[in-house]
Structure formats: C-alpha cells, structure tokens
Design an enzyme around this catalytic site. Structure first.
Site, PDB file in Angstrom:
ATOM      1  N   CYS A 149      13.941 -11.548  -2.867  1.00 27.71           N
ATOM      2  CA  CYS A 149      14.376 -11.275  -4.237  1.00 27.71           C
ATOM      3  C   CYS A 149      13.264 -10.626  -5.049  1.00 27.71           C
ATOM      4  O   CYS A 149      12.670 -11.248  -5.935  1.00 27.71           O
ATOM      5  CB  CYS A 149      14.872 -12.555  -4.877  1.00 27.71           C
ATOM      6  SG  CYS A 149      16.315 -13.154  -4.010  1.00 27.71           S
ATOM      7  N   GLU A 150      12.941  -9.410  -4.697  1.00 28.24           N
ATOM      8  CA  GLU A 150      11.930  -8.595  -5.385  1.00 28.24           C
ATOM      9  C   GLU A 150      12.363  -7.141  -5.224  1.00 28.24           C
ATOM     10  O   GLU A 150      12.710  -6.730  -4.103  1.00 28.24           O
ATOM     11  CB  GLU A 150      10.561  -8.702  -4.689  1.00 28.24           C
ATOM     12  CG  GLU A 150       9.918 -10.049  -4.676  1.00 28.24           C
ATOM     13  CD  GLU A 150       9.042 -10.314  -5.901  1.00 28.24           C
ATOM     14  OE1 GLU A 150       8.777  -9.364  -6.674  1.00 28.24           O
ATOM     15  OE2 GLU A 150       8.650 -11.476  -6.067  1.00 28.24           O
ATOM     16  N   TYR A 177       0.808  -1.228   0.000  1.00 20.89           N
ATOM     17  CA  TYR A 177       0.000   0.000   0.000  1.00 20.89           C
ATOM     18  C   TYR A 177       0.837   1.272   0.000  1.00 20.89           C
ATOM     19  O   TYR A 177       0.290   2.359   0.202  1.00 20.89           O
ATOM     20  CB  TYR A 177      -0.864   0.094   1.269  1.00 20.89           C
ATOM     21  CG  TYR A 177      -1.582  -1.146   1.691  1.00 20.89           C
ATOM     22  CD1 TYR A 177      -2.662  -1.640   0.960  1.00 20.89           C
ATOM     23  CD2 TYR A 177      -1.216  -1.817   2.847  1.00 20.89           C
ATOM     24  CE1 TYR A 177      -3.326  -2.774   1.369  1.00 20.89           C
ATOM     25  CE2 TYR A 177      -1.885  -2.948   3.271  1.00 20.89           C
ATOM     26  CZ  TYR A 177      -2.937  -3.423   2.525  1.00 20.89           C
ATOM     27  OH  TYR A 177      -3.598  -4.537   2.929  1.00 20.89           O
TER      28      TYR A 177
HETATM   29  N1  LLP Z   1     -14.685  -4.767   9.733  1.00 22.65           N
HETATM   30  C1  LLP Z   1     -14.619  -5.157   8.451  1.00 22.65           C
HETATM   31  C2  LLP Z   1     -15.804  -5.630   7.773  1.00 22.65           C
HETATM   32  C3  LLP Z   1     -13.394  -5.047   7.760  1.00 22.65           C
HETATM   33  O1  LLP Z   1     -13.326  -5.408   6.484  1.00 22.65           O
HETATM   34  C4  LLP Z   1     -12.255  -4.558   8.426  1.00 22.65           C
HETATM   35  C5  LLP Z   1     -10.958  -4.440   7.733  1.00 22.65           C
HETATM   36  C6  LLP Z   1     -12.378  -4.189   9.783  1.00 22.65           C
HETATM   37  C7  LLP Z   1     -13.619  -4.297  10.399  1.00 22.65           C
HETATM   38  C8  LLP Z   1     -11.219  -3.676  10.589  1.00 22.65           C
HETATM   39  O2  LLP Z   1     -10.671  -2.543  10.049  1.00 22.65           O
HETATM   40  P1  LLP Z   1      -9.628  -1.679  10.914  1.00 22.65           P
HETATM   41  O3  LLP Z   1     -10.385  -1.145  12.099  1.00 22.65           O
HETATM   42  O4  LLP Z   1      -8.552  -2.597  11.358  1.00 22.65           O
HETATM   43  O5  LLP Z   1      -9.143  -0.650   9.991  1.00 22.65           O
HETATM   44  N2  LLP Z   1      -4.468  -4.700   5.462  1.00 22.65           N
HETATM   45  C9  LLP Z   1      -4.884  -3.310   5.406  1.00 22.65           C
HETATM   46  C10 LLP Z   1      -6.212  -3.104   6.068  1.00 22.65           C
HETATM   47  C11 LLP Z   1      -7.286  -3.986   5.495  1.00 22.65           C
HETATM   48  C12 LLP Z   1      -8.571  -3.868   6.257  1.00 22.65           C
HETATM   49  C13 LLP Z   1      -9.527  -4.894   5.838  1.00 22.65           C
HETATM   50  N3  LLP Z   1     -10.774  -4.850   6.567  1.00 22.65           N
HETATM   51  C14 LLP Z   1      -3.783  -2.453   6.024  1.00 22.65           C
HETATM   52  O6  LLP Z   1      -2.751  -2.982   6.410  1.00 22.65           O
HETATM   53  O7  LLP Z   1      -3.939  -1.226   6.093  1.00 22.65           O
END
Ligand code: LLP
Length: 423
Positions: A345-346, A318
């Site tokens: 290796c990227e 990201y």
């Molecule tokens: N509820 C649902 C339906 C979700 O899809 C998500 C996150 C959350 C709650 C929790 O979101 P949070 O409060 O943690 O922002 N990998 C990405 C974030 C992907 C989030 C996916 N869904 C990153 O590292 O920024």
C-alpha cells in the site's frame, strides 16, 4: 549481453530446469540463483589478476544467502562484511577469518569484540572516533586490532543514483585523504592497533576503470608517504562497485580494469584486495513473480504482481531498472505500455514504470532479471508480508537455500496476548 537464463521454445530456463516448473514446486515470489553463473563469474574475475597477490573479498551485503557464501568460500573467496550478522553468516558458511575485512561507519564495541575474537584480516576504519574505540577494545582484550584506514578521496562519480556514490567529501564514508597520514601516525603509537593496509571505496555500479586507477593512485600517494615515515602497509583495498549491465549497457570490462590496475599494483609491491559484490552475483539471480491482476481501462495498464518493493526495493529506492519478461512467451502477447506494481500500500511500490512489454495474462509468471545482488538482502516484511523463498540451481540440481517465511515467522519474538513471547 549474454542471456544468463536462456529460453527454449518460449520457456525460460534456470540451469536444466524450466522456471515455470520451479515456480510450481517452490511457489512465488521466488528468487532463483544460478550457481554455475556465480562460479564462472568468480573464476573469470580472479583470472584477470593472475600474477599479483589478490584477495577477493566478496561483498556479502550483495547476497548473503549461506549457500551462495559457502560456494564462494569454497572457491577461495574472502569476505567484505559490515555487521555482526554478516560475520555470523560468513563463519557459518565456512569463511577463513583471515580473509575477512570489516567496513562500515557504525561499528559497535560488540561487533569489534566478535571480529577480534574471530581473527579477521582487517578493520576498514571509517573515523577517528572509531579508531580510538577499536584501540581501547583491542587493548582491553589483550590483542592488537589489524587496521586499514578507509580514505575518502573526494571523487564524485555518476553511479546512476546519488545514494550509491560514496567517495566524495559530502558522503559519510571514510576519513578525508588529507587527514590520513596524521591518523596513521597516531595509530602507529597505540598499543591496541596494528597497521596493515589502506582502503578506498568510491561507489557502486561503476562502469569506468579509470576512476579506480585515480582512486588507487590517490591512496598510493598516502602509502608512499607513510613508507617514508617508516610505516609499511601490506595491502591496498580498492573496494567494490564494479558495474554490471541491467538493460542494454555492458558491465565494466574486467580485462580493461585489470590492465589499468595490475601494473600499478605490481610496481607498488603491495597486495591487492578487491570487494566485488554485485559483479559476482547480480546477473545470476532472477525473481519469479505471479501476475495477480491486470487492470486499467485507458492506454496505461497496471500489472499487479505478488512481488513488490518488499521483495525488490531497487526500482522504488533508486529508480533501478530491471528487465521484466513473461516466463512463458507466447506469439500472441502484444506489446503494451504497463506499470508492473506490487501489492504494497504505497504509490512508490512498483517493479517497473511505463514499460513496453507483452501484456501478461492473469495467473501468468514474470521474470524480473538481474536481481542476484541487493534483491533479497534488501527485502523487508513491510505490510507483514513473508519474505520470498530462495533456490539455487546448479545444472540439474536444485536446492532450497531459504524456505519461504510463514506468517508465524513474522510474529516471532513478539508479545502475545497471553503475556508470552511468540516463538
Ligand atoms: N565495499 C564497500 C565498502 C561497499 O560499501 C560496497 C557497497 C561494496 C564493497 C560492494 O559494492 P558492489 O561491488 O556490490 O557494487 N544497494 C545498492 C548498492 C549499495 C552498495 C553499498 N556498498 C544497489 O542496490 O544498487
């Protein structure tokens, strides 16, 4: 921004422990979590909502280590899950099943059966086909599946990256708002379904409370229309996404958020579910990595560490920013422009690009901050690298919450030349 991992006399600390000593004891790469930070963040978060009926359903995908889950469930947290694996973790960590909501666009029959067996609070249903299957599965099991429809309110938000936006019509998530009432009316007629609520999740790393207010009002309109048609909901689930500060920015102000939401929740007479992940655990984690080599002749130096995109993929995936600093700061460290890169290796394998920082020494340790959420949970074994160890510090106590993987862990379950599966 307050320092979660403080520094005394140039040395970084986690709880009462010097991080450099933790690294000597447990090796690197090492994820270190501060339990007190997680617990106090949880308490501050829930305290904002006193006076309303709130279910905090911690979003397990952010950090699903059993020890972290256990601590949160002990505080009364529920869980927002998206897979059989997360359900398994939650049950092992002692969750109360009636505090679990199950989201995700691709639930399988097996996952539905397991969640129905466990007796979860609600399935956040993301499509009409899923709803039909859920009805069949529950009916066959002689049960009624508790259902809340995830509505896609078509709100486009600048979350910092297109991959973390979920609430607009181009995203794969949810059922369009204008279909929701018809879908509920259909669900109300089914023998295998019981309508319990409505759900919306607009994205991740959101810093503005007003967007939640908009989303809440959008689903409230649907809830009111359903009420007029004789369908009563118990709750509105407003999802997660509450942003935190990664560099100099502040996270979302929870009191502003609560001030915007609490009055309208009270008026609605509905229970509120929130699914924070990152907000609860993000700041409480640091990744400790060792500098293997410093290379580069020109103005740009490469700091090669023993952690890469396999341990922390957010920068590569990201363009995510994580503050990086030496674990032991010395006066002699002059500031230089560097790329902090991993061993994978990227070319896309980096933890930071074009970063001004004190040039670390080979063999020194770096701390990569704000990795408690979506750090270890997104780690992989790419390039056949064992995943890091995870430790939890609680004041003077330290527990190994996940041992470092070994090379034998990497081949477990694979076919060996002698025809047996590696165990
Ligand atoms: N509820 C649902 C339906 C979700 O899809 C998500 C996150 C959350 C709650 C929790 O979101 P949070 O409060 O943690 O922002 N990998 C990405 C974030 C992907 C989030 C996916 N869904 C990153 O590292 O920024």
């Amino acid at each position: 921004m307050s320092q979660v991992f403080p520094r005394f006399d140039g040395d970084l600390y986690a709880g009462e422990h010097m991080v450099s000593e933790l690294a000597s004891e447990f090796g690197t790469p090492l994820y270190v979590y501060d339990a007190k930070v997680i617990e106090s963040t949880y308490r501050q978060f829930t305290a904002e909502f006193e006076g309303i009926d709130l279910l905090m359903a911690y979003s397990v995908k952010a950090n699903s280590n059993l020890d972290i889950l256990r601590r949160l469930f002990n505080l009364g947290s529920g869980a927002d899950i998206v897979s059989l694996g997360e359900l398994h973790r939650c049950l092992k960590a002692g969750v109360q099943p009636e505090r679990v909501v199950f989201a995700g666009v691709g639930k399988t029959e097996l996952e539905m059966e397991a969640a129905l067996e466990a007796g979860i609070l609600a399935f956040n249903v993301e499509s009409e086909s899923e709803l039909r299957l859920l009805n069949d599965v529950a009916h066959r099991m002689g049960k009624r599946a508790p259902v809340s429809i995830r509505v896609n309110p078509d709100i486009l938000i600048d979350t910092g990256h297109e991959y973390t936006r979920t609430g607009h019509s181009e995203s794969k998530f949810g059922i369009p708002s204008d279909r929701a009432v018809d879908v509920y009316l259909w669900a109300a007629e089914q023998p295998g379904l019981e309508i319990v609520g409505i759900d919306v999740h607009i994205g991740s790393q959101i810093l503005e409370s007003d967007l939640y207010k908009r989303a809440f009002n959008e689903v409230l309109k649907i809830a009111n229309e359903l009420d007029r048609k004789g369908i009563n909901l118990n709750f509105i689930d407003l999802g997660g996404g509450y942003g935190i500060g990664y560099s100099d920015e502040d996270g979302i102000a929870m009191s502003t958020f609560a001030n915007a939401i609490v009055p309208i929740v009270k008026d609605s007479g509905l229970k509120l579910i929130l699914e924070p992940g990152r907000f609860i655990v993000g700041r409480a984690g640091v990744l400790i990595t060792k500098v293997l080599y410093v290379k580069g002749e020109g103005s740009k130096k490469f700091v090669v560490t023993d952690s890469g995109m396999n341990d922390l993929i957010r920068p590569s995936l990201y363009g995510g920013f994580h503050r990086i600093e030496p674990v032991q700061l010395k006066d002699t460290n002059a500031s230089t422009l560097v790329d902090v890169v991993g061993p994978i290796c990227e070319s896309g394998d980096f933890l930071a690009r074009d970063r001004e920082m004190p040039l670390p020494e080979e063999g020194g340790l770096l701390a990569v901050h704000t990795v408690g959420a979506y750090g270890f949970t997104m780690a992989s074994n790419y390039n056949s690298r064992p995943r890091a160890a995870e430790i939890v510090v609680d004041g003077s106590e330290v527990v190994l919450a996940r041992r470092r993987e070994t090379v034998d862990d990497l081949i477990r379950g694979e076919l060996l030349p002698n025809g047996t599966l590696s165990s």
